[in-house]
Design a protein around this motif. Structure first.
Motif, short mmCIF file in Angstrom:
data_model
loop_
_atom_site.label_atom_id
_atom_site.label_comp_id
_atom_site.label_asym_id
_atom_site.label_seq_id
_atom_site.Cartn_x
_atom_site.Cartn_y
_atom_site.Cartn_z
N ILE A 1 2.29 5.53 -3.14
CA ILE A 1 1.59 4.30 -3.56
C ILE A 1 2.61 3.23 -3.93
O ILE A 1 2.53 2.09 -3.47
N THR A 2 3.58 3.59 -4.76
CA THR A 2 4.53 2.57 -5.21
C THR A 2 5.42 2.09 -4.07
O THR A 2 5.83 0.94 -4.06
N THR A 3 5.68 2.98 -3.08
CA THR A 3 6.47 2.55 -1.93
C THR A 3 5.73 1.49 -1.13
O THR A 3 6.30 0.48 -0.74
N VAL A 4 4.43 1.75 -0.93
CA VAL A 4 3.62 0.76 -0.20
C VAL A 4 3.66 -0.58 -0.93
O VAL A 4 3.83 -1.64 -0.32
N CYS A 5 3.53 -0.53 -2.26
CA CYS A 5 3.59 -1.76 -3.06
C CYS A 5 4.91 -2.47 -2.85
O CYS A 5 4.96 -3.68 -2.61
N THR A 6 6.00 -1.72 -2.98
CA THR A 6 7.33 -2.31 -2.86
C THR A 6 7.49 -3.03 -1.54
O THR A 6 7.89 -4.19 -1.49
N VAL A 7 7.11 -2.33 -0.46
CA VAL A 7 7.26 -2.92 0.88
C VAL A 7 6.36 -4.15 1.03
O VAL A 7 6.79 -5.19 1.52
N ALA A 8 5.12 -4.02 0.55
CA ALA A 8 4.18 -5.14 0.67
C ALA A 8 4.71 -6.37 -0.06
O ALA A 8 4.66 -7.48 0.46
N PHE A 9 5.22 -6.17 -1.27
CA PHE A 9 5.72 -7.33 -2.04
C PHE A 9 6.98 -7.92 -1.41
O PHE A 9 7.19 -9.12 -1.47
N GLU A 10 7.81 -7.06 -0.80
CA GLU A 10 8.99 -7.59 -0.11
C GLU A 10 8.57 -8.47 1.07
O GLU A 10 9.12 -9.53 1.31
N LYS A 11 7.54 -7.99 1.80
CA LYS A 11 7.03 -8.77 2.93
C LYS A 11 6.49 -10.12 2.48
O LYS A 11 6.77 -11.16 3.07
N LEU A 12 5.73 -10.05 1.39
CA LEU A 12 5.12 -11.26 0.83
C LEU A 12 6.20 -12.26 0.44
O LEU A 12 6.09 -13.46 0.67
N GLU A 13 7.27 -11.74 -0.16
CA GLU A 13 8.35 -12.61 -0.61
C GLU A 13 8.99 -13.33 0.57
O GLU A 13 9.27 -14.52 0.51
#
Lengths: 253, 216
Positions: free
Chosen positions: B197-209
Protein backbone atom coordinates in the motif's frame (compact mmCIF):
# COMPACT_ATOMS: atom_id res chain seq x y z
CA UNK A 1 -6.76 67.49 -20.28
CA UNK A 2 -8.16 65.77 -17.25
CA UNK A 3 -6.68 65.18 -13.88
CA UNK A 4 -5.92 61.47 -13.52
CA UNK A 5 -4.15 61.35 -10.17
CA UNK A 6 -4.14 63.72 -7.24
CA UNK A 7 -1.84 63.20 -4.27
CA UNK A 8 -2.22 65.66 -1.40
CA UNK A 9 0.04 65.93 1.65
CA UNK A 10 0.72 62.21 1.63
CA UNK A 11 2.87 60.76 4.38
CA UNK A 12 3.75 57.12 4.80
CA UNK A 13 5.61 55.52 7.67
CA UNK A 14 6.69 51.96 8.30
CA UNK A 15 6.80 51.91 12.08
CA UNK A 16 8.98 54.87 13.02
CA UNK A 17 10.57 55.08 9.58
CA UNK A 18 9.14 57.94 7.54
CA UNK A 19 9.28 56.86 3.93
CA UNK A 20 7.14 59.59 2.36
CA UNK A 21 7.05 63.11 3.77
CA UNK A 22 4.26 65.37 2.67
CA UNK A 23 4.09 64.50 -1.01
CA UNK A 24 1.97 66.60 -3.36
CA UNK A 25 1.52 65.56 -6.94
CA UNK A 26 -0.87 65.83 -9.84
CA UNK A 27 -0.80 63.78 -13.00
CA UNK A 28 -2.74 64.84 -16.08
CA UNK A 29 -4.16 62.62 -18.80
CA UNK A 30 -1.53 61.59 -21.37
CA UNK A 31 1.44 62.53 -19.22
CA UNK A 32 4.49 60.29 -18.93
CA UNK A 33 5.81 61.10 -15.51
CA UNK A 34 9.22 59.66 -14.67
CA UNK A 35 10.27 59.38 -11.06
CA UNK A 36 14.02 59.16 -10.47
CA UNK A 37 16.14 59.20 -7.36
CA UNK A 38 18.45 57.10 -5.21
CA UNK A 39 17.23 53.79 -3.83
CA UNK A 40 15.38 54.15 -0.55
CA UNK A 41 14.07 57.57 -1.54
CA UNK A 42 10.45 56.40 -1.51
CA UNK A 43 9.83 56.22 -5.28
CA UNK A 44 8.37 52.74 -5.28
CA UNK A 45 6.40 53.35 -2.09
CA UNK A 46 4.78 56.40 -3.66
CA UNK A 47 3.79 54.34 -6.68
CA UNK A 48 2.43 51.56 -4.47
CA UNK A 49 0.30 54.04 -2.52
CA UNK A 50 -1.48 54.93 -5.75
CA UNK A 51 -3.00 51.46 -6.21
CA UNK A 52 -3.45 50.63 -2.57
CA UNK A 53 -0.63 48.08 -2.29
CA UNK A 54 0.53 50.35 0.50
CA UNK A 55 -1.90 52.26 2.66
CA UNK A 56 -0.93 55.85 3.34
CA UNK A 57 -0.48 57.09 6.90
CA UNK A 58 -1.97 60.52 6.26
CA UNK A 59 -3.03 62.68 3.34
CA UNK A 60 -5.27 62.07 0.39
CA UNK A 61 -5.10 60.04 -2.84
CA UNK A 62 -7.59 60.50 -5.66
CA UNK A 63 -7.81 58.56 -8.90
CA UNK A 64 -9.67 60.69 -11.45
CA UNK A 65 -12.49 62.09 -9.31
CA UNK A 66 -12.73 59.08 -6.99
CA UNK A 67 -11.32 59.29 -3.50
CA UNK A 68 -9.15 56.21 -2.83
CA UNK A 69 -7.70 57.08 0.56
CA UNK A 70 -7.93 59.96 2.96
CA UNK A 71 -6.29 59.70 6.33
CA UNK A 72 -5.31 61.85 9.25
CA UNK A 73 -2.72 60.27 11.55
CA UNK A 74 -3.49 56.80 10.25
CA UNK A 75 -7.26 57.16 10.76
CA UNK A 76 -9.60 56.76 7.81
CA UNK A 77 -11.65 59.85 7.10
CA UNK A 78 -14.32 57.96 5.20
CA UNK A 79 -15.49 54.41 4.66
CA UNK A 80 -14.54 52.58 1.48
CA UNK A 81 -15.43 48.97 0.66
CA UNK A 82 -12.95 46.41 -0.66
CA UNK A 83 -15.06 46.24 -3.77
CA UNK A 84 -14.78 49.97 -4.38
CA UNK A 85 -11.00 49.84 -3.85
CA UNK A 86 -10.77 47.03 -6.42
CA UNK A 87 -12.89 49.02 -8.84
CA UNK A 88 -10.74 52.11 -8.53
CA UNK A 89 -7.51 50.14 -8.73
CA UNK A 90 -8.70 48.36 -11.86
CA UNK A 91 -8.21 51.72 -13.59
CA UNK A 92 -4.50 51.41 -12.84
CA UNK A 93 -2.30 48.79 -14.42
CA UNK A 94 0.93 47.93 -12.65
CA UNK A 95 4.18 46.47 -13.91
CA UNK A 96 6.60 45.17 -11.29
CA UNK A 97 10.36 45.04 -11.16
CA UNK A 98 10.29 41.27 -10.74
CA UNK A 99 7.50 40.75 -13.32
CA UNK A 100 5.34 38.70 -10.92
CA UNK A 101 3.79 36.63 -13.66
CA UNK A 102 1.69 33.74 -12.40
CA UNK A 103 4.04 30.76 -12.87
CA UNK A 104 1.28 28.12 -12.95
CA UNK A 105 -0.45 29.77 -15.90
CA UNK A 106 0.67 30.01 -19.53
CA UNK A 107 1.30 33.35 -21.17
CA UNK A 108 -2.20 33.73 -22.55
CA UNK A 109 -3.77 32.45 -19.32
CA UNK A 110 -1.79 35.06 -17.38
CA UNK A 111 -3.23 37.76 -19.59
CA UNK A 112 -6.88 36.69 -19.54
CA UNK A 113 -7.11 35.54 -15.89
CA UNK A 114 -8.18 38.82 -14.29
CA UNK A 115 -10.28 39.95 -17.25
CA UNK A 116 -12.38 36.83 -16.74
CA UNK A 117 -12.47 36.68 -12.93
CA UNK A 118 -12.70 40.41 -12.26
CA UNK A 119 -14.18 42.00 -15.35
CA UNK A 120 -16.33 38.98 -16.32
CA UNK A 121 -15.35 39.24 -19.98
CA UNK A 122 -16.46 36.14 -21.96
CA UNK A 123 -13.54 33.76 -22.41
CA UNK A 124 -13.30 33.85 -26.19
CA UNK A 125 -13.43 37.63 -26.24
CA UNK A 126 -10.71 37.76 -23.58
CA UNK A 127 -8.52 35.40 -25.60
CA UNK A 128 -8.97 37.43 -28.77
CA UNK A 129 -8.00 40.65 -27.04
CA UNK A 130 -5.16 38.88 -25.22
CA UNK A 131 -3.77 37.67 -28.55
CA UNK A 132 -3.95 41.21 -29.90
CA UNK A 133 -1.92 42.42 -26.93
CA UNK A 134 0.57 39.57 -27.32
CA UNK A 135 1.01 40.61 -30.94
CA UNK A 136 1.59 44.18 -29.80
CA UNK A 137 4.42 43.10 -27.50
CA UNK A 138 5.73 40.73 -30.19
CA UNK A 139 5.11 37.44 -28.41
CA UNK A 140 2.13 35.84 -30.10
CA UNK A 141 4.16 32.67 -30.78
CA UNK A 142 4.72 32.25 -27.01
CA UNK A 143 1.06 32.11 -26.02
CA UNK A 144 1.19 28.57 -24.63
CA UNK A 145 4.55 28.80 -22.87
CA UNK A 146 4.87 28.93 -19.10
CA UNK A 147 6.68 32.03 -17.77
CA UNK A 148 9.68 29.96 -16.66
CA UNK A 149 10.44 29.23 -20.31
CA UNK A 150 10.64 32.93 -21.21
CA UNK A 151 13.55 35.34 -20.88
CA UNK A 152 13.28 38.24 -18.44
CA UNK A 153 12.54 40.68 -21.21
CA UNK A 154 9.82 38.45 -22.61
CA UNK A 155 8.32 37.97 -19.15
CA UNK A 156 8.19 41.70 -18.61
CA UNK A 157 6.51 42.23 -21.97
CA UNK A 158 3.90 39.63 -21.04
CA UNK A 159 3.44 41.43 -17.71
CA UNK A 160 2.77 44.67 -19.59
CA UNK A 161 0.25 42.90 -21.82
CA UNK A 162 -1.38 41.40 -18.72
CA UNK A 163 -1.81 44.85 -17.17
CA UNK A 164 -3.14 46.28 -20.44
CA UNK A 165 -5.72 43.50 -20.73
CA UNK A 166 -7.70 45.21 -17.96
CA UNK A 167 -7.92 48.31 -20.18
CA UNK A 168 -6.49 50.61 -17.53
CA UNK A 169 -6.48 54.37 -17.89
CA UNK A 170 -3.15 54.74 -16.14
CA UNK A 171 -0.07 52.50 -16.17
CA UNK A 172 2.33 52.35 -13.24
CA UNK A 173 5.83 51.00 -13.85
CA UNK A 174 7.96 50.10 -10.84
CA UNK A 175 11.55 49.90 -12.11
CA UNK A 176 10.44 47.68 -15.00
CA UNK A 177 13.93 47.09 -16.39
CA UNK A 178 16.00 46.90 -13.20
CA UNK A 179 15.91 43.11 -12.95
CA UNK A 180 16.80 42.57 -16.61
CA UNK A 181 20.07 41.67 -18.27
CA UNK A 182 21.36 44.76 -20.09
CA UNK A 183 20.72 43.36 -23.56
CA UNK A 184 17.05 42.76 -22.73
CA UNK A 185 16.28 46.28 -21.49
CA UNK A 186 15.75 47.70 -24.97
CA UNK A 187 12.85 45.43 -25.95
CA UNK A 188 10.88 46.39 -22.84
CA UNK A 189 11.55 50.12 -23.23
CA UNK A 190 10.43 49.83 -26.85
CA UNK A 191 7.02 48.54 -25.76
CA UNK A 192 6.75 51.32 -23.19
CA UNK A 193 7.62 53.96 -25.80
CA UNK A 194 4.88 52.57 -28.04
CA UNK A 195 2.42 52.91 -25.17
CA UNK A 196 3.48 56.50 -24.56
CA UNK A 197 3.05 57.31 -28.25
CA UNK A 198 -0.47 55.86 -28.09
CA UNK A 199 -1.28 58.42 -25.42
CA UNK A 200 -1.33 56.22 -22.31
CA UNK A 201 -0.97 58.06 -19.01
CA UNK A 202 2.13 56.58 -17.39
CA UNK A 203 4.06 56.91 -14.17
CA UNK A 204 7.47 55.30 -14.44
CA UNK A 205 9.89 54.76 -11.58
CA UNK A 206 13.15 54.18 -13.39
CA UNK A 207 16.92 54.30 -13.48
CA UNK A 208 16.87 54.53 -17.27
CA UNK A 209 17.78 58.19 -17.68
CA UNK A 210 17.76 57.89 -21.47
CA UNK A 211 14.14 56.76 -21.38
CA UNK A 212 13.15 59.50 -18.93
CA UNK A 213 14.74 62.11 -21.14
CA UNK A 214 13.36 60.84 -24.42
CA UNK A 215 9.86 59.74 -23.47
CA UNK A 216 9.10 61.52 -20.20
CA UNK A 217 6.92 64.62 -20.35
CA UNK A 218 7.89 65.51 -16.79
CA UNK A 219 10.51 64.26 -14.35
CA UNK A 220 10.41 64.18 -10.58
CA UNK A 221 13.53 63.74 -8.50
CA UNK A 222 12.87 62.15 -5.12
CA UNK A 223 15.25 62.06 -2.22
CA UNK A 224 14.71 60.97 1.40
CA UNK A 225 10.95 60.74 1.00
CA UNK A 226 10.49 64.16 -0.56
CA UNK A 227 10.11 65.53 -4.06
CA UNK A 228 13.17 67.72 -4.21
CA UNK A 229 12.95 68.75 -7.83
CA UNK A 230 10.38 68.63 -10.56
CA UNK A 231 10.46 69.84 -14.16
CA UNK A 232 10.72 69.09 -17.85
CA UNK A 233 13.24 66.34 -18.64
CA UNK A 234 15.56 68.70 -20.48
CA UNK A 235 15.65 71.14 -17.55
CA UNK A 236 16.34 68.46 -14.98
CA UNK A 237 18.99 66.62 -16.94
CA UNK A 238 20.87 69.59 -18.45
CA UNK A 239 20.35 72.17 -15.79
CA UNK A 240 19.42 70.69 -12.39
CA UNK A 241 18.85 73.34 -9.76
CA UNK A 242 18.82 71.26 -6.62
CA UNK A 243 22.23 70.25 -5.21
CA UNK A 244 21.09 66.72 -4.45
CA UNK A 245 19.75 66.26 -7.98
CA UNK A 246 23.09 67.42 -9.35
CA UNK A 247 25.02 65.01 -7.16
CA UNK A 248 22.73 62.11 -8.09
CA UNK A 249 22.87 62.77 -11.82
CA UNK A 250 26.64 63.17 -11.73
CA UNK A 251 26.96 59.75 -10.14
CA UNK A 252 24.59 58.00 -12.51
CA UNK A 253 25.29 59.61 -15.90
CA UNK B 1 5.56 -21.00 7.22
CA UNK B 2 4.18 -21.26 3.68
CA UNK B 3 0.76 -21.95 5.00
CA UNK B 4 0.31 -18.46 6.52
CA UNK B 5 0.07 -17.10 2.99
CA UNK B 6 -3.21 -18.96 2.56
CA UNK B 7 -4.76 -16.25 4.74
CA UNK B 8 -4.08 -13.64 2.11
CA UNK B 9 -7.73 -13.18 1.05
CA UNK B 10 -8.79 -12.45 4.63
CA UNK B 11 -5.90 -10.08 5.10
CA UNK B 12 -6.85 -8.27 1.91
CA UNK B 13 -10.35 -7.70 3.29
CA UNK B 14 -8.77 -6.03 6.28
CA UNK B 15 -6.51 -4.02 4.02
CA UNK B 16 -9.58 -2.72 2.21
CA UNK B 17 -10.81 -1.18 5.45
CA UNK B 18 -7.38 0.31 6.12
CA UNK B 19 -7.38 1.91 2.68
CA UNK B 20 -10.95 3.20 2.98
CA UNK B 21 -10.22 4.79 6.32
CA UNK B 22 -7.04 6.42 5.04
CA UNK B 23 -8.73 7.85 1.97
CA UNK B 24 -11.72 9.23 3.87
CA UNK B 25 -9.40 10.77 6.48
CA UNK B 26 -7.19 12.40 3.87
CA UNK B 27 -10.11 13.82 1.87
CA UNK B 28 -11.83 15.34 4.90
CA UNK B 29 -8.45 16.29 6.30
CA UNK B 30 -7.51 18.27 3.19
CA UNK B 31 -10.86 20.08 2.97
CA UNK B 32 -11.07 20.89 6.66
CA UNK B 33 -7.30 21.48 6.83
CA UNK B 34 -7.50 24.05 4.03
CA UNK B 35 -10.20 25.94 5.92
CA UNK B 36 -8.12 25.82 9.11
CA UNK B 37 -5.02 27.01 7.21
CA UNK B 38 -6.97 29.95 5.77
CA UNK B 39 -8.23 30.60 9.29
CA UNK B 40 -4.68 30.72 10.62
CA UNK B 41 -3.81 33.22 7.87
CA UNK B 42 -6.94 35.28 8.47
CA UNK B 43 -6.87 38.68 10.11
CA UNK B 44 -10.20 37.91 11.79
CA UNK B 45 -9.19 37.32 15.41
CA UNK B 46 -11.93 34.84 16.28
CA UNK B 47 -11.37 32.68 13.19
CA UNK B 48 -7.63 32.82 13.72
CA UNK B 49 -7.86 31.87 17.40
CA UNK B 50 -10.28 29.03 16.71
CA UNK B 51 -7.95 27.53 14.11
CA UNK B 52 -5.00 27.87 16.44
CA UNK B 53 -6.85 26.17 19.31
CA UNK B 54 -8.08 23.37 17.08
CA UNK B 55 -4.59 22.57 15.82
CA UNK B 56 -3.14 22.96 19.30
CA UNK B 57 -5.61 20.42 20.70
CA UNK B 58 -5.49 17.76 17.99
CA UNK B 59 -1.72 17.83 17.59
CA UNK B 60 -1.12 18.02 21.30
CA UNK B 61 -3.02 14.93 22.46
CA UNK B 62 -2.50 11.28 21.47
CA UNK B 63 -4.52 10.08 18.51
CA UNK B 64 -5.41 6.94 20.43
CA UNK B 65 -6.86 9.04 23.22
CA UNK B 66 -8.89 11.05 20.73
CA UNK B 67 -10.19 7.82 19.26
CA UNK B 68 -11.22 6.49 22.66
CA UNK B 69 -12.81 9.78 23.57
CA UNK B 70 -14.85 10.00 20.39
CA UNK B 71 -15.93 6.36 20.60
CA UNK B 72 -16.59 6.03 24.33
CA UNK B 73 -16.57 9.56 25.75
CA UNK B 74 -18.65 11.72 23.42
CA UNK B 75 -21.77 9.45 23.45
CA UNK B 76 -21.89 9.78 27.26
CA UNK B 77 -22.15 13.56 27.00
CA UNK B 78 -25.71 13.06 25.79
CA UNK B 79 -28.74 11.85 27.63
CA UNK B 80 -29.76 9.28 26.50
CA UNK B 81 -26.26 8.31 25.33
CA UNK B 82 -25.67 8.78 21.62
CA UNK B 83 -25.25 5.62 19.57
CA UNK B 84 -22.91 5.32 16.66
CA UNK B 85 -20.76 2.55 15.29
CA UNK B 86 -17.00 2.12 15.61
CA UNK B 87 -16.87 2.95 11.90
CA UNK B 88 -18.28 6.40 12.41
CA UNK B 89 -16.05 7.05 15.42
CA UNK B 90 -12.95 6.04 13.47
CA UNK B 91 -13.83 8.13 10.43
CA UNK B 92 -14.47 11.15 12.62
CA UNK B 93 -11.36 10.75 14.78
CA UNK B 94 -8.98 10.25 11.87
CA UNK B 95 -10.51 13.06 9.81
CA UNK B 96 -10.33 15.55 12.66
CA UNK B 97 -6.80 14.53 13.55
CA UNK B 98 -5.35 14.59 10.06
CA UNK B 99 -7.02 17.98 9.44
CA UNK B 100 -4.85 19.48 12.18
CA UNK B 101 -1.62 18.19 10.64
CA UNK B 102 -2.66 19.00 7.07
CA UNK B 103 -3.68 22.53 8.12
CA UNK B 104 -0.11 23.30 9.12
CA UNK B 105 1.27 21.70 5.95
CA UNK B 106 -1.10 23.76 3.81
CA UNK B 107 -0.41 26.96 5.72
CA UNK B 108 3.34 26.53 5.24
CA UNK B 109 2.87 25.90 1.51
CA UNK B 110 0.67 28.97 1.08
CA UNK B 111 3.08 31.16 3.01
CA UNK B 112 5.98 29.97 0.89
CA UNK B 113 4.43 31.52 -2.23
CA UNK B 114 6.20 34.74 -3.22
CA UNK B 115 4.46 37.85 -1.87
CA UNK B 116 4.66 39.44 -5.31
CA UNK B 117 1.99 36.99 -6.48
CA UNK B 118 -0.65 38.40 -4.12
CA UNK B 119 0.42 41.93 -5.04
CA UNK B 120 0.15 41.22 -8.75
CA UNK B 121 -3.31 39.70 -8.23
CA UNK B 122 -4.46 42.68 -6.18
CA UNK B 123 -3.01 45.13 -8.70
CA UNK B 124 -5.19 43.41 -11.29
CA UNK B 125 -8.23 44.14 -9.15
CA UNK B 126 -8.73 40.67 -7.69
CA UNK B 127 -10.22 40.36 -4.23
CA UNK B 128 -8.40 38.41 -1.50
CA UNK B 129 -10.68 35.43 -2.10
CA UNK B 130 -10.21 35.46 -5.86
CA UNK B 131 -6.45 35.79 -5.49
CA UNK B 132 -6.35 32.87 -3.04
CA UNK B 133 -8.59 30.64 -5.16
CA UNK B 134 -7.12 31.36 -8.57
CA UNK B 135 -3.49 32.29 -7.91
CA UNK B 136 -2.06 31.42 -4.50
CA UNK B 137 -3.64 28.08 -3.57
CA UNK B 138 -3.13 26.48 -7.03
CA UNK B 139 0.56 27.38 -6.83
CA UNK B 140 0.84 25.71 -3.45
CA UNK B 141 -0.29 22.32 -4.86
CA UNK B 142 3.13 21.26 -6.07
CA UNK B 143 4.75 22.22 -2.80
CA UNK B 144 2.04 20.33 -0.94
CA UNK B 145 2.61 17.03 -2.68
CA UNK B 146 5.73 15.81 -0.82
CA UNK B 147 4.52 16.58 2.73
CA UNK B 148 0.98 15.36 1.99
CA UNK B 149 2.47 12.15 0.61
CA UNK B 150 4.34 11.81 3.86
CA UNK B 151 1.17 12.41 5.87
CA UNK B 152 -0.69 9.87 3.74
CA UNK B 153 1.87 7.15 4.48
CA UNK B 154 1.84 7.95 8.17
CA UNK B 155 -1.93 7.72 8.11
CA UNK B 156 -1.93 4.28 6.45
CA UNK B 157 0.08 2.98 9.36
CA UNK B 158 -1.65 4.99 12.07
CA UNK B 159 -5.00 3.50 11.07
CA UNK B 160 -3.78 0.29 12.71
CA UNK B 161 -4.87 1.97 15.97
CA UNK B 162 -8.50 1.32 15.07
CA UNK B 163 -7.99 -2.39 15.76
CA UNK B 164 -8.39 -1.40 19.38
CA UNK B 165 -12.06 -0.42 18.95
CA UNK B 166 -12.77 -3.68 17.12
CA UNK B 167 -12.59 -2.34 13.57
CA UNK B 168 -11.63 -5.31 11.35
CA UNK B 169 -8.77 -3.51 9.63
CA UNK B 170 -5.60 -5.20 8.41
CA UNK B 171 -3.95 -5.05 11.82
CA UNK B 172 -6.96 -6.48 13.62
CA UNK B 173 -7.46 -9.29 11.12
CA UNK B 174 -3.79 -10.20 11.37
CA UNK B 175 -4.00 -10.26 15.12
CA UNK B 176 -7.10 -12.48 15.09
CA UNK B 177 -5.49 -14.96 12.76
CA UNK B 178 -2.41 -15.03 14.95
CA UNK B 179 -4.48 -15.80 18.06
CA UNK B 180 -6.42 -18.60 16.42
CA UNK B 181 -3.51 -20.18 14.56
CA UNK B 182 -0.96 -19.49 17.29
CA UNK B 183 1.45 -18.57 14.53
CA UNK B 184 3.16 -15.18 14.61
CA UNK B 185 4.49 -15.71 11.10
CA UNK B 186 1.20 -14.24 9.90
CA UNK B 187 2.75 -10.80 10.48
CA UNK B 188 4.95 -11.37 7.45
CA UNK B 189 2.21 -11.39 4.76
CA UNK B 190 0.51 -8.59 6.67
CA UNK B 191 3.66 -6.46 6.55
CA UNK B 192 3.97 -7.18 2.84
CA UNK B 193 0.47 -5.80 2.31
CA UNK B 194 1.24 -2.64 4.32
CA UNK B 195 4.41 -2.22 2.26
CA UNK B 196 2.50 -2.70 -0.97
CA UNK B 197 0.00 0.00 0.00
CA UNK B 198 2.67 2.50 1.00
CA UNK B 199 4.71 1.69 -2.12
CA UNK B 200 1.73 2.49 -4.33
CA UNK B 201 1.32 5.77 -2.44
CA UNK B 202 4.98 6.66 -2.81
CA UNK B 203 4.97 6.03 -6.56
CA UNK B 204 1.66 7.82 -7.06
CA UNK B 205 2.85 10.92 -5.20
CA UNK B 206 6.14 10.94 -7.13
CA UNK B 207 4.16 10.84 -10.38
CA UNK B 208 1.91 13.63 -9.19
CA UNK B 209 4.92 15.74 -8.27
CA UNK B 210 6.38 15.33 -11.76
CA UNK B 211 3.07 16.24 -13.34
CA UNK B 212 2.84 19.49 -11.38
CA UNK B 213 6.49 20.39 -12.05
CA UNK B 214 5.89 21.48 -15.64
CA UNK B 215 6.00 25.15 -14.75
CA UNK B 216 8.88 25.15 -12.28
Amino acid sequence: MGKMITVENVCKSFGTLEVLKNINLEVQKGEVLCIIGPSGSGKSTLLRCLNHLEVITSGKVMIEDELLAEKVNGKDQFKISHKKVSEICAELGMVFQRFNLFPHLTTIQNIIEATITVKKVPKQEAINYGMELLKMVGLEDKKDEYPVRLSGGQQQRVAIARALAMKPKIMLFDEPTSALDPELVGEVLEVMKQLARDGMTMIVVTHEMGFAREVGTRVIFMDKGEISEEGLPDEIFSNPKNERTKAFLQKIL
Amino acid sequence: MIHVFSFFPRLLQGALITIQLTIVAIIFGVIFGLLLALGRLSKNKIVNKFSWLYIWFFRGTPLLMQLYFIYYGVPMLFDPPLKYSAWVACYIAFSLNSAAYLAEIIRAAIQSIDKGQMEAAKALGMSYGQAMRRIIVPQSYRRLIPPVGNEFIMLVKDTSLVSIVAMPDLMRVTHEIESVQANAAIYLPSAIIYLAITTVCTVAFEKLEKKYSVYE
